[in-house]
Write a protein that holds these residues in place. Structure first.
Motif, PDB file in Angstrom:
ATOM      1  N   GLU A 117       0.832  -1.204   0.000  1.00 27.04           N
ATOM      2  CA  GLU A 117       0.000   0.000   0.000  1.00 27.04           C
ATOM      3  C   GLU A 117       0.871   1.261   0.000  1.00 27.04           C
ATOM      4  OE1 GLU A 117      -3.036   0.253  -0.601  1.00 27.04           O
ATOM      5  OE2 GLU A 117      -3.688  -1.826  -0.415  1.00 27.04           O
ATOM      6  N   GLU A 118       2.066   1.166   0.579  1.00 26.50           N
ATOM      7  CA  GLU A 118       2.962   2.317   0.595  1.00 26.50           C
ATOM      8  C   GLU A 118       3.423   2.661  -0.820  1.00 26.50           C
ATOM      9  OE1 GLU A 118       6.969   3.926   2.949  1.00 26.50           O
ATOM     10  OE2 GLU A 118       6.196   1.912   3.359  1.00 26.50           O
ATOM     11  N   ILE A 119       3.772   1.631  -1.599  1.00 26.97           N
ATOM     12  CA  ILE A 119       4.191   1.859  -2.984  1.00 26.97           C
ATOM     13  C   ILE A 119       3.012   2.353  -3.820  1.00 26.97           C
ATOM     14  CG2 ILE A 119       4.984   0.719  -5.094  1.00 26.97           C
ATOM     15  CD1 ILE A 119       6.692  -1.105  -3.284  1.00 26.97           C
ATOM     16  N   LEU A 120       1.846   1.734  -3.637  1.00 28.85           N
ATOM     17  CA  LEU A 120       0.659   2.150  -4.391  1.00 28.85           C
ATOM     18  C   LEU A 120       0.304   3.602  -4.074  1.00 28.85           C
ATOM     19  CD1 LEU A 120      -1.525  -1.065  -3.954  1.00 28.85           C
ATOM     20  CD2 LEU A 120      -0.291  -0.368  -6.005  1.00 28.85           C
ATOM     21  N   GLY A 121       0.401   3.974  -2.780  1.00 30.95           N
ATOM     22  CA  GLY A 121       0.106   5.347  -2.392  1.00 30.95           C
ATOM     23  C   GLY A 121       1.081   6.335  -2.989  1.00 30.95           C
ATOM     24  N   ALA A 122       2.361   5.968  -2.993  1.00 30.64           N
ATOM     25  CA  ALA A 122       3.378   6.852  -3.583  1.00 30.64           C
ATOM     26  C   ALA A 122       3.135   7.014  -5.077  1.00 30.64           C
ATOM     27  CB  ALA A 122       4.766   6.276  -3.329  1.00 30.64           C
ATOM     28  N   ALA A 123       2.756   5.934  -5.749  1.00 30.40           N
ATOM     29  CA  ALA A 123       2.499   5.996  -7.189  1.00 30.40           C
ATOM     30  C   ALA A 123       1.295   6.893  -7.492  1.00 30.40           C
ATOM     31  CB  ALA A 123       2.270   4.592  -7.739  1.00 30.40           C
ATOM     32  N   ARG A 124       0.240   6.743  -6.726  1.00 27.56           N
ATOM     33  CA  ARG A 124      -0.950   7.576  -6.950  1.00 27.56           C
ATOM     34  C   ARG A 124      -0.641   9.042  -6.683  1.00 27.56           C
ATOM     35  NH1 ARG A 124      -3.861   2.997  -3.761  1.00 27.56           N
ATOM     36  NH2 ARG A 124      -4.497   1.607  -5.481  1.00 27.56           N
ATOM     37  N   ALA A 125       0.271   9.305  -5.739  1.00 32.76           N
ATOM     38  CA  ALA A 125       0.611  10.687  -5.389  1.00 32.76           C
ATOM     39  C   ALA A 125       1.270  11.427  -6.551  1.00 32.76           C
ATOM     40  CB  ALA A 125       1.526  10.704  -4.162  1.00 32.76           C
ATOM     41  N   PHE A 126       2.042  10.704  -7.401  1.00 29.63           N
ATOM     42  CA  PHE A 126       2.647  11.399  -8.548  1.00 29.63           C
ATOM     43  C   PHE A 126       1.826  11.220  -9.828  1.00 29.63           C
ATOM     44  CE2 PHE A 126       5.439   7.496  -8.248  1.00 29.63           C
ATOM     45  CZ  PHE A 126       5.080   6.886  -9.444  1.00 29.63           C
ATOM     46  N   GLY A 127       0.620  10.659  -9.704  1.00 32.28           N
ATOM     47  CA  GLY A 127      -0.303  10.639 -10.839  1.00 32.28           C
ATOM     48  C   GLY A 127      -0.457   9.323 -11.562  1.00 32.28           C
ATOM     49  N   ALA A 128       0.143   8.271 -11.047  1.00 32.39           N
ATOM     50  CA  ALA A 128       0.069   6.974 -11.726  1.00 32.39           C
ATOM     51  C   ALA A 128      -1.210   6.232 -11.356  1.00 32.39           C
ATOM     52  CB  ALA A 128       1.273   6.121 -11.362  1.00 32.39           C
ATOM     53  N   GLU A 129      -1.677   5.403 -12.268  1.00 27.81           N
ATOM     54  CA  GLU A 129      -2.716   4.434 -11.938  1.00 27.81           C
ATOM     55  C   GLU A 129      -2.029   3.277 -11.224  1.00 27.81           C
ATOM     56  OE1 GLU A 129      -6.152   1.603 -14.024  1.00 27.81           O
ATOM     57  OE2 GLU A 129      -4.813   2.782 -15.291  1.00 27.81           O
ATOM     58  N   ALA A 130      -2.568   2.874 -10.082  1.00 22.08           N
ATOM     59  CA  ALA A 130      -1.915   1.842  -9.275  1.00 22.08           C
ATOM     60  C   ALA A 130      -2.961   0.837  -8.799  1.00 22.08           C
ATOM     61  CB  ALA A 130      -1.199   2.462  -8.085  1.00 22.08           C
ATOM     62  N   ILE A 131      -2.662  -0.455  -8.960  1.00 25.16           N
ATOM     63  CA  ILE A 131      -3.608  -1.524  -8.625  1.00 25.16           C
ATOM     64  C   ILE A 131      -2.924  -2.555  -7.737  1.00 25.16           C
ATOM     65  CG2 ILE A 131      -5.014  -3.409  -9.568  1.00 25.16           C
ATOM     66  CD1 ILE A 131      -5.464  -1.712 -12.055  1.00 25.16           C
ATOM     67  N   PHE A 132      -3.621  -2.985  -6.722  1.00 24.22           N
ATOM     68  CA  PHE A 132      -3.084  -3.970  -5.778  1.00 24.22           C
ATOM     69  C   PHE A 132      -3.022  -5.359  -6.427  1.00 24.22           C
ATOM     70  CE2 PHE A 132      -3.569  -7.266  -2.550  1.00 24.22           C
ATOM     71  CZ  PHE A 132      -2.558  -6.928  -1.661  1.00 24.22           C
ATOM     72  N   THR A 133      -1.897  -6.033  -6.239  1.00 22.72           N
ATOM     73  CA  THR A 133      -1.739  -7.443  -6.600  1.00 22.72           C
ATOM     74  C   THR A 133      -1.116  -8.147  -5.405  1.00 22.72           C
ATOM     75  OG1 THR A 133       0.337  -6.824  -7.703  1.00 22.72           O
ATOM     76  CG2 THR A 133      -1.586  -7.177  -9.118  1.00 22.72           C
ATOM     77  N   SER A 134      -1.353  -9.429  -5.276  1.00 21.10           N
ATOM     78  CA  SER A 134      -1.046 -10.132  -4.032  1.00 21.10           C
ATOM     79  C   SER A 134       0.442 -10.392  -3.838  1.00 21.10           C
ATOM     80  CB  SER A 134      -1.799 -11.457  -3.974  1.00 21.10           C
ATOM     81  OG  SER A 134      -1.221 -12.385  -4.857  1.00 21.10           O
ATOM     82  N   SER A 135       0.810 -10.621  -2.590  1.00 20.46           N
ATOM     83  CA  SER A 135       2.202 -10.927  -2.244  1.00 20.46           C
ATOM     84  C   SER A 135       2.589 -12.344  -2.642  1.00 20.46           C
ATOM     85  CB  SER A 135       2.418 -10.735  -0.741  1.00 20.46           C
ATOM     86  OG  SER A 135       1.534 -11.554  -0.007  1.00 20.46           O
ATOM     87  N   SER A 136       1.631 -13.137  -3.103  1.00 21.55           N
ATOM     88  CA  SER A 136       1.943 -14.506  -3.525  1.00 21.55           C
ATOM     89  C   SER A 136       2.597 -14.549  -4.906  1.00 21.55           C
ATOM     90  CB  SER A 136       0.667 -15.361  -3.541  1.00 21.55           C
ATOM     91  OG  SER A 136      -0.252 -14.865  -4.501  1.00 21.55           O
ATOM     92  N   CYS A 137       2.600 -13.424  -5.623  1.00 17.33           N
ATOM     93  CA  CYS A 137       3.253 -13.385  -6.935  1.00 17.33           C
ATOM     94  C   CYS A 137       4.759 -13.562  -6.750  1.00 17.33           C
ATOM     95  CB  CYS A 137       2.973 -12.060  -7.638  1.00 17.33           C
ATOM     96  SG  CYS A 137       1.243 -11.799  -8.049  1.00 17.33           S
ATOM     97  N   ARG A 138       5.328 -14.546  -7.451  1.00 17.55           N
ATOM     98  CA  ARG A 138       6.738 -14.867  -7.264  1.00 17.55           C
ATOM     99  C   ARG A 138       7.668 -14.054  -8.154  1.00 17.55           C
ATOM    100  NH1 ARG A 138       5.115 -21.175  -7.206  1.00 17.55           N
ATOM    101  NH2 ARG A 138       3.688 -20.278  -8.744  1.00 17.55           N
ATOM    102  N   ASN A 139       7.128 -13.434  -9.178  1.00 16.76           N
ATOM    103  CA  ASN A 139       7.953 -12.629 -10.075  1.00 16.76           C
ATOM    104  C   ASN A 139       7.055 -11.644 -10.825  1.00 16.76           C
ATOM    105  OD1 ASN A 139       6.840 -14.063 -12.402  1.00 16.76           O
ATOM    106  ND2 ASN A 139       8.205 -15.747 -11.846  1.00 16.76           N
ATOM    107  N   GLY A 140       7.671 -10.815 -11.643  1.00 15.60           N
ATOM    108  CA  GLY A 140       6.917  -9.802 -12.360  1.00 15.60           C
ATOM    109  C   GLY A 140       5.935 -10.376 -13.365  1.00 15.60           C
ATOM    110  N   THR A 141       6.279 -11.497 -13.987  1.00 14.03           N
ATOM    111  CA  THR A 141       5.370 -12.114 -14.954  1.00 14.03           C
ATOM    112  C   THR A 141       4.097 -12.575 -14.270  1.00 14.03           C
ATOM    113  OG1 THR A 141       7.239 -12.815 -16.330  1.00 14.03           O
ATOM    114  CG2 THR A 141       5.152 -13.948 -16.682  1.00 14.03           C
TER     115      THR A 141
END
Length: 268
Positions: free
Chosen positions: A60-84
């Motif tokens: 949520e800290e990263i998502l909040g920082a992204a929204r603060a500079f104007g980015a669209e930001a969506i939560f994805t789970s911590s179970s994701c093992r890599n970017g793909t």
């Protein structure tokens, strides 16, 4: 094909080597400080064919920082093992499905826009391509350095071995393929450095997450090897090296190198 291209910037807070690195500050040519995630977002915005950019994170800290500079930001789970895997999960959170998904990793703000554009153009020109990724031809000076590093058991990059059609046979953190360097053309060495940037069809992403991590993927620590293991071809696109070094932020010691490249690029 000319449908929507979605650029995803996957970012997680709990990096083992550098916790919280998406929020690390990087100074540009004017001395202005911006977070790694903001500079990665700005790199995505420079891509002409990117229709939509989303920061995907389990923090949520990263998502909040992204929204603060104007980015669209969506939560994805911590179970994701890599970017793909994070890109694949994001698909389920979208109202409409894009034709192409680009994975612009959140620790690589120095990726030139033409690297990304070359992947998009290739996939729009050939709808049989399921996954595309760029490679850069190794210079003699860099090759000699990498060979010396490898003898010291220092990993200096990822390398691809390709078919004549440009599809990947394999990727490794060891230098491949083997060849007689004394007889090689210094301007055309058969060593291709892989850049960790990907474009996928949504169908390829779904195949990926429907499969377990492969043995070679786990041994090499290279997420793309799962595609090859399940029979999904990866088309490689050779691109020219930029005037600056493409450093990823993996450790705090990488920051001065990245800041030097930001200055060469003329980014504030």
């Amino acid at each position: 094909m000319s449908g929507e291209t979605l650029i995803v910037i996957p970012a997680r807070y709990a990096s083992q080597r550098y916790p919280g690195k998406p929020l690390a500050e990087l100074h540009g040519a004017t001395g202005k400080a911006k977070s790694l995630i903001e500079r990665s977002w700005e790199a995505a915005k420079r891509v002409p064919s990117g229709n939509r950019i989303v920061v995907a994170s389990d923090s949520e800290e990263i998502l909040g920082a992204a929204r603060a500079f104007g980015a669209e930001a969506i939560f994805t789970s911590s179970s994701c093992r890599n970017g793909t895997e994070r890109c694949a999960e994001l698909l389920d959170n979208l109202e409409t499905e894009p034709d192409i998904v680009v994975n612009l990793q959140g620790d690589a703000p120095l990726i030139p826009d033409y690297f990304v554009e070359s992947l998009i153009e290739a996939m729009r020109a050939d709808d049989s391509i399921e996954v595309a990724t760029p490679v850069v031809r190794c210079t003699r000076a860099l090759y000699d350095k990498l060979v010396a590093d490898e003898k010291k058991n220092i990993v200096g990059g990822t390398f691809g071995a390709l078919s004549s059609a440009g599809n990947a046979h394999y990727f490794s953190k060891r230098i491949i393929p083997f060849f007689d360097a004394d007889k090689a053309d210094d301007d055309n060495l058969p060593v291709l450095l892989h850049v960790g940037l990907y474009a996928y069809r949504p169908s390829a992403l779904r195949k990926y997450v429907a499969s377990n991590p492969s043995k070679l993927e786990l041994l090499e620590g290279l997420e793309q090897l799962r595609f090859l293991d399940i029979g999904v071809q990866i088309r490689t696109i050779e691109v020219a090296s930029p005037e600056w070094e493409i450093w990823e932020l993996n450790n705090p010691s990488d920051i001065p190198h990245i800041e030097e490249s930001l200055k060469i690029m003329g980014l504030e």
